[in-house]
Design an enzyme around this catalytic site. Sequence first.
Site, short mmCIF file in Angstrom:
data_model
loop_
_atom_site.label_atom_id
_atom_site.label_comp_id
_atom_site.label_asym_id
_atom_site.label_seq_id
_atom_site.Cartn_x
_atom_site.Cartn_y
_atom_site.Cartn_z
N ARG A 246 0.85 -1.18 0.00
CA ARG A 246 0.00 0.00 0.00
C ARG A 246 0.89 1.23 0.00
NH1 ARG A 246 -3.34 -2.88 -1.49
NH2 ARG A 246 -5.47 -3.23 -0.71
N ASP A 269 3.65 -0.06 -7.68
CA ASP A 269 2.31 -0.37 -8.16
C ASP A 269 1.24 0.31 -7.33
OD1 ASP A 269 0.55 -1.87 -9.96
OD2 ASP A 269 -0.04 -2.99 -8.16
N GLU A 274 -3.41 7.96 -4.25
CA GLU A 274 -3.59 7.06 -5.37
C GLU A 274 -4.84 7.46 -6.14
OE1 GLU A 274 -2.57 2.42 -5.86
OE2 GLU A 274 -4.18 2.85 -4.43
N HIS A 293 -1.80 0.08 -9.98
CA HIS A 293 -2.41 -0.85 -9.02
C HIS A 293 -2.92 -2.10 -9.74
CE1 HIS A 293 -4.33 -0.81 -4.78
NE2 HIS A 293 -4.25 -2.07 -5.21
#
Length: 335
Positions: A246, A269, A274, A293
């Site tokens: 995360r 990622d 985000e 992601h």
Amino acid sequence: MADRPRALLAMSPEFLHQLFPEPLMRRLAAVLDFDPSFIARDYTEPAAKAALAEAEVVVSSWGAPMLDDATLAGAPQLKAVLHAAGTVKWIIGKSGWERGLAVSSSSGANALPVAEYTLASILMAGKGIFQLREDFRKERTFALGYIHPGVGNFGRTIGIVGASKIGRRVVELLRPFDFTVLLADPYVEAAEAAELGTELVELDELVARADVVSVHAPDLPETEHLINAERLAAMRSGTVVVNTARGRLVDTDALTAEVLSGRLSAVIDVTHPEPLPAHSPLYDLPNVFLTPHVAGSHGNELSRMGLFMVEEAERYAAGEPLRHRVDSETLGRQA
């Protein structure tokens, strides 16, 4: 099966057939009695409330409503929740655990593609692929027979931050390669780490020794900025940071400063925020490989998550123990 347990589907409808394509839906219907045309989105709606009152099993996924204490009071028959997604923290209330509901999750299935993405990132980063691709794209030629210095995966030290399901799977995938694998996890003892094929070290030692630091710890208040400015500064020049956990676990501003300087590289990622703002330099740096992601389950990988819960439904109907049952005692320190 004559006496199939009564079940209820609860999730965002768009996920149903991705998780349970026709062959899996047939298997699920063979062991559970449910209406495939009805999907609960709100347990306070009359139809969902009535269905839940009779359900012994809830088959849930992303978008499922919370089985809070008030809702569970209206579900006297409920014995099991089979969650075809990752964490169950946000779908089970306190009384569900106190009642002893059998709760199972497909987090183990979702761990597999994340670990595969991580392995690919480690191997590609070790070969210097990301920078070499940028150089090749600019120059449009290369010298045959030239040996690139400073790249290669022989004898690299890989640091795994967190012995989660994903972290453990990454360790398994790394075994065939000529790596030294370090592990930092406060809940793992040295003997268990050795059994995994890793060397247990403190996080500060790991970041100072590793050629690649791969983050697999859960997103908890105490893990925010686990990889902070001080730990990034302690990494040797050329270290690659891989984050598939995360975004909050890595200090974005500190990482941005380090990769802007060219001292570190990163495969990212997940980010915080985000997505990143459009002006973030992380989109354009040649030493940063940024993806949206996608390490977790996508496309046909969702059906593996469904398969995990179909197999759990088959075990439940047969009176067998659930293989992927969630341990409520350790749930608080999981992702």
